[in-house]
Design a protein around this motif. Sequence first.
Motif, PDB file in Angstrom:
ATOM      1  N   CYS A 114     -41.072  36.820  36.839  1.00  0.00           N
ATOM      2  CA  CYS A 114     -40.057  36.590  37.876  1.00  0.00           C
ATOM      3  C   CYS A 114     -39.276  37.870  38.167  1.00  0.00           C
ATOM      4  O   CYS A 114     -38.825  38.546  37.252  1.00  0.00           O
ATOM      5  N   CYS A 163     -35.261  36.825  36.969  1.00  0.00           N
ATOM      6  CA  CYS A 163     -34.889  36.619  35.555  1.00  0.00           C
ATOM      7  C   CYS A 163     -35.888  37.271  34.608  1.00  0.00           C
ATOM      8  O   CYS A 163     -35.675  37.272  33.398  1.00  0.00           O
ATOM      9  N   CYS A 166     -39.456  32.768  40.008  1.00  0.00           N
ATOM     10  CA  CYS A 166     -39.941  31.648  39.188  1.00  0.00           C
ATOM     11  C   CYS A 166     -39.405  30.282  39.606  1.00  0.00           C
ATOM     12  O   CYS A 166     -39.990  29.263  39.300  1.00  0.00           O
ATOM     13  N   CYS A 181     -33.478  30.776  40.402  1.00  0.00           N
ATOM     14  CA  CYS A 181     -33.422  32.240  40.474  1.00  0.00           C
ATOM     15  C   CYS A 181     -33.258  32.713  41.910  1.00  0.00           C
ATOM     16  O   CYS A 181     -32.497  33.630  42.200  1.00  0.00           O
TER      17      CYS A 181
END
Length: 277
Positions: free
Chosen positions: A220, A223, A259, A263
Amino acid sequence: AADGKSVVRALYGGATSLNLSSQRIKDVPKCVSRLTKLSVLLLNNNSISRLPVELLSLRQLAELNLGNNDLEEVPAVLGHLESLKKTLPVHDRWVLTNLVVLNLNHNLIQRLPPEIKSLTKLQHLSVLDNNLEEVPVEIGYLASLSEINLTSNKLSQLPQQLYQCKELTKLYAARNKLASLPEVVARFVLQEDRNRFSLIHRMLPRYPSLAALLACGSCCAVCLGPFLTTWLECVHFVRLKKDMKMKTLLTVPVRALVCSYKCFNREGHSFYGVATR
Ligand SMILES: [Zn+2]
């Protein structure tokens, strides 16, 4: 009957546990509901297909074993009281909410009702060898859930919401009809694989086909967490001069994968969604 005697004995003793397993019981004696101090009730290995509403009075009940019976659905007293709601006062609607351990193994249950979310203290839920076709998203409300056994059912997928069960450390879902490696498991395995001391990191090389599948995973952009299936495809714009110290004023779009919507909705990044799946 043998079960009647046990109940009477338990009544006199103010029992906190009652074992009525393997007694060929079809109908749970209603007088069980008078054992209001019960915290453990074992009804496994009988022929029970329903529970009497009267069991709602077992407010202290923490462990209920209904394994190996003839249940075709989760008994209404465990939460889905839609039919009872109209007749019961509000404070009586969710009285089995102190349940910590619930065993429904070896029955014929097709679905877990969404109202299962009322069992907020539930830590161990076992529904091994039933006919479950799906797990409701409300499972995510079970904040105390640490172990869930869904082995030998008819599940085609697991709900994303299992992520929300922060205490969950054991998830058994073998012998189902899972169409693909569920994302929730994939992310867990990918995350564990990052830790070179973890069991998964050490074992993964022994499963080359699984390792190959997981090698298709990504990370991701927000994150940095791993995932297998792309949740959201984004773009961000790189200014070659400022960001890359190159001698051109060009700005180029670069693909970025995110993801989750969690996020994507986070503030402070400059990724723009271009496609969703
Ligand atoms: Zn993320």
